[in-house]
Motif scaffolding. Structure first.
Motif, PDB file in Angstrom:
ATOM      1  N   GLN A 167       0.831  -1.204   0.000  1.00 48.04           N
ATOM      2  CA  GLN A 167       0.000   0.000   0.000  1.00 48.04           C
ATOM      3  C   GLN A 167       0.867   1.256   0.000  1.00 48.04           C
ATOM      4  O   GLN A 167       0.533   2.250  -0.643  1.00 48.04           O
ATOM      5  N   ALA A 168       1.973   1.214   0.729  1.00 42.97           N
ATOM      6  CA  ALA A 168       2.851   2.382   0.806  1.00 42.97           C
ATOM      7  C   ALA A 168       3.536   2.657  -0.529  1.00 42.97           C
ATOM      8  O   ALA A 168       3.776   3.817  -0.880  1.00 42.97           O
ATOM      9  N   ALA A 200       5.232   0.731  11.341  1.00 44.23           N
ATOM     10  CA  ALA A 200       5.300   1.960  10.554  1.00 44.23           C
ATOM     11  C   ALA A 200       6.444   2.856  11.010  1.00 44.23           C
ATOM     12  O   ALA A 200       7.230   3.338  10.191  1.00 44.23           O
ATOM     13  N   LEU A 201       6.553   3.073  12.297  1.00 39.25           N
ATOM     14  CA  LEU A 201       7.569   4.007  12.786  1.00 39.25           C
ATOM     15  C   LEU A 201       8.991   3.475  12.598  1.00 39.25           C
ATOM     16  O   LEU A 201       9.890   4.230  12.219  1.00 39.25           O
ATOM     17  N   PHE A 202       9.196   2.186  12.841  1.00 40.67           N
ATOM     18  CA  PHE A 202      10.531   1.617  12.597  1.00 40.67           C
ATOM     19  C   PHE A 202      10.862   1.630  11.114  1.00 40.67           C
ATOM     20  O   PHE A 202      12.000   1.894  10.728  1.00 40.67           O
ATOM     21  N   TYR A 249       8.396  11.472   5.178  1.00 37.77           N
ATOM     22  CA  TYR A 249       7.864  10.132   4.918  1.00 37.77           C
ATOM     23  C   TYR A 249       6.616   9.864   5.753  1.00 37.77           C
ATOM     24  O   TYR A 249       5.683   9.206   5.301  1.00 37.77           O
ATOM     25  N   PHE A 250       6.582  10.379   6.983  1.00 39.42           N
ATOM     26  CA  PHE A 250       5.412  10.200   7.832  1.00 39.42           C
ATOM     27  C   PHE A 250       4.195  10.894   7.224  1.00 39.42           C
ATOM     28  O   PHE A 250       3.107  10.331   7.173  1.00 39.42           O
ATOM     29  N   GLN A 251       4.371  12.123   6.755  1.00 37.66           N
ATOM     30  CA  GLN A 251       3.264  12.840   6.122  1.00 37.66           C
ATOM     31  C   GLN A 251       2.802  12.126   4.853  1.00 37.66           C
ATOM     32  O   GLN A 251       1.615  12.085   4.553  1.00 37.66           O
ATOM     33  N   GLN A 252       3.747  11.557   4.136  1.00 36.72           N
ATOM     34  CA  GLN A 252       3.418  10.828   2.918  1.00 36.72           C
ATOM     35  C   GLN A 252       2.635   9.553   3.246  1.00 36.72           C
ATOM     36  O   GLN A 252       1.817   9.108   2.452  1.00 36.72           O
ATOM     37  N   SER A 253       2.869   8.984   4.418  1.00 40.95           N
ATOM     38  CA  SER A 253       2.219   7.730   4.792  1.00 40.95           C
ATOM     39  C   SER A 253       0.827   7.925   5.384  1.00 40.95           C
ATOM     40  O   SER A 253       0.146   6.937   5.657  1.00 40.95           O
ATOM     41  N   LEU A 254       0.402   9.146   5.603  1.00 41.23           N
ATOM     42  CA  LEU A 254      -0.888   9.388   6.235  1.00 41.23           C
ATOM     43  C   LEU A 254      -2.037   9.167   5.255  1.00 41.23           C
ATOM     44  O   LEU A 254      -2.743  10.100   4.868  1.00 41.23           O
TER      45      LEU A 254
END
Length: 146
Positions: A23-24, A76-78, A114-119
């Motif tokens: 999905q990512a 996700a965070l790792f 990357y975190f914003q992209q994964s939201l």
């Protein structure tokens, strides 16, 4: 010590990590190198299923569901941290940074980017809902193999 709950947890969270990585990859920009992305996230899921969810099985279904959500968030965070550091190291080999502090600052900025992209609901839905289901399945396996 290997248990049935650890085995089931590791297999289930391996699958959750792999599917979340698929999905990512849909959110990646064109030309982003992601050769080992799926398997790397799946291995993180395997380790989370073994060390977090499988080890804590046997405390009840609500606790199992919360452990599954925790493992999904940790996958996700790792994964974000690992790939932000990977990108920083690749850029540092091109002598892009003049100081170590600049490289670490860039790694944190990459992590946030990357975190914003994964939201997206696709990624976090798989990780959190799949984590809840995976935690409950691991709890059932832990009760079956006592």
């Amino acid at each position: 010590m290997p248990t049935g709950a650890k085995l089931v947890g590791s297999i289930v969270f391996f699958a959750i990590g792999y599917y979340a990585a698929m999905q990512a990859k849909l959110t990646f920009e064109e030309g982003t190198p992601a050769t080992y992305f799926n398997i790397t996230i799946a291995i993180i899921g395997f380790l989370q299923g073994w060390m977090v969810v499988g080890r804590r099985a046997g405390a009840g279904f609500v606790f199992a569901a919360s452990n599954g959500m925790r493992a999904g968030a940790q996958i996700a965070l790792f994964g974000l941290a690992l790939f932000a550091l990977r990108t920083m190291f690749l850029r540092s080999m091109d002598l892009r940074y003049s100081a170590p502090g600049e490289a670490l600052t860039e790694a944190m900025e990459l992590f946030l980017q990357y975190f914003q992209q994964s939201l997206t609901p696709g990624i976090w839905g798989v990780l959190l809902l799949g984590g809840i289901i995976g935690g409950i399945v691991t709890e059932i396996a832990g009760r079956a193999w006592r």
